[in-house]
Design an enzyme around this catalytic site. Sequence first.
Site: not given
Lengths: 304, 256
Positions: A45, A71, A130, A217
């Site tokens: 992570k 997140i 990110c 995904g």
Amino acid sequence: MTSDLGVDLGHLRLRGPVIAASGTFGYGTEVPLLERRALAALVSKGIFLRPRPGTPPPRIVETPSGMLNAIGLQGPGAEALLREYAPLWSAWDFPVLVNINGETVEEYGELAARLDGIPGVGGFEVNISCPNVEQGGMYFGNDPRAAADVTRAVRQRTTLPVWVKLTPNVGDIGEVARAVEDAGADAVCAVNTFLGMSIDLHAFRPRLSFRTGGLSGPAIRPLALQLAHQVARTVQVPVIGIGGIASPEDALEFLVAGCAAVQVGTATFADPQAIARVHDGIAAYLESKSWTTLKELPRYLPRD
Amino acid sequence: MFETSAPLSERRQVARDMFVLGFDAPAVAAAAKAGQFVNIGLKPGPLLRRPFSVYRADEGRVEIVLRAVGEGTSRLLSLREGDRVSVLGPLGTGFRFEPAWRSVALVSGGLGLAPMLLAARDARAAGLSVHWVHGARTAWDLGSEWDGEEATWATDDGSRGFHGSAVAAVEEEFGAVLACGPNPMLAAVAERWPDAQVAVETYMGCGTGVCLGCAVPLLAGGYDRACREGPVYRAADVDWPALPSHLSYSAVAMPA
């Protein structure tokens, strides 16, 4: 006959082509069901030098064949990582690379220096992609010069493998890939999540508290494949393909398109055994072709 | 934690639009404790699994209780006997039970009844006397199943039992309070019984602790994971205003 699935990423030899993607495998201490023999490497992570609380909920939302997350790089910071996780990693039979982040170029370098030489830390994945932080993250990955500066700052502080994870939210990904290669990256990872949004029709506001999030995904797979292929045609260093890989066929597409290895991420959320399933399926495919190594897989990689 | 391909072996209606589904998953059923959940994967179906409290866990069968609120629940309710799903669980940290409490009140609202049958089972096993107080909008929404000796019903419209909320319907003092229901109800529980154990509802990604999607804001600062440290919390430890008060399902009503 058992095929040799090993891959060489610069001077780092992995026992297979399937790597756990950052943010989908914690620090490797979760996902107890996975048969770890299939895990070639793990990317932790994302971590900053200092602890970060992350964004308020809601942090995730499902979308057609995908999910958005924001997140916000929640994490315990470098000192806790060294204390709690690195000692465990040093006993594992696959390398753990730390996904490193910073709000400034200097912070990336400082973090790499702090982690360099610590037993258990097998290398770095430099996160310049990110989408869920206010400062740093994707903003470095948008600009070839900033991307090179960050890569160089890390490269100068470590002899460990340095991978750079690219953002798809950029005009010319090839230009950024070339910049980080020139700055000393050992490999490039393509790609991180796509910036996306979803609206709550009860509250008339975004479903994510951060307003936007990163899409992952199967929904992004063809988009990611095209970008990974473009990067593979542009740079000489190995490319690690990422984006919606959930099956052996998905992974093989990225490998044929020029990637040396792949990362599996979101698929692990739905199926804790996804990495083993992808790994075993690649092995079965090679055997069905009577190929003894992954190197025999034909690649589609025309050079411009 | 186990992952198993489990056939549907039970389906029954327990309230208006509310159904119990049972899946044969012996290892999960044997291990499940009150307040724990299962994460159910459907193929074909949506990308992510869907988390449900374990409602009952007898004779090798795991039961869940649900309403059709979106794609996942609608697909689950359209399954036929023998159709298989992937059951991952039991997950999370459930309720604690201490014999010294002597008595426990189980306070639930709406679908918050989900963990209470197991909570009653585990409380009795710990030697506690159990009183269940359950509320819903109307008599038709209450849920018909309760195997305990004492229960109090509450309805928003007064059509059965106490006219008002389940929280307001609790009159006596108990050694401990366990609660589950909509997050605003749990915030009210926290006001009245700071030490109550409450099972919260959040969005969830993996259910196994890696994605950090199910963040629960804590009053002490920071977040932890409903799927690992939770879903059961000490009521006063949760930063209620920062926890989404409801989950956003389909805007258009789903057929049952």
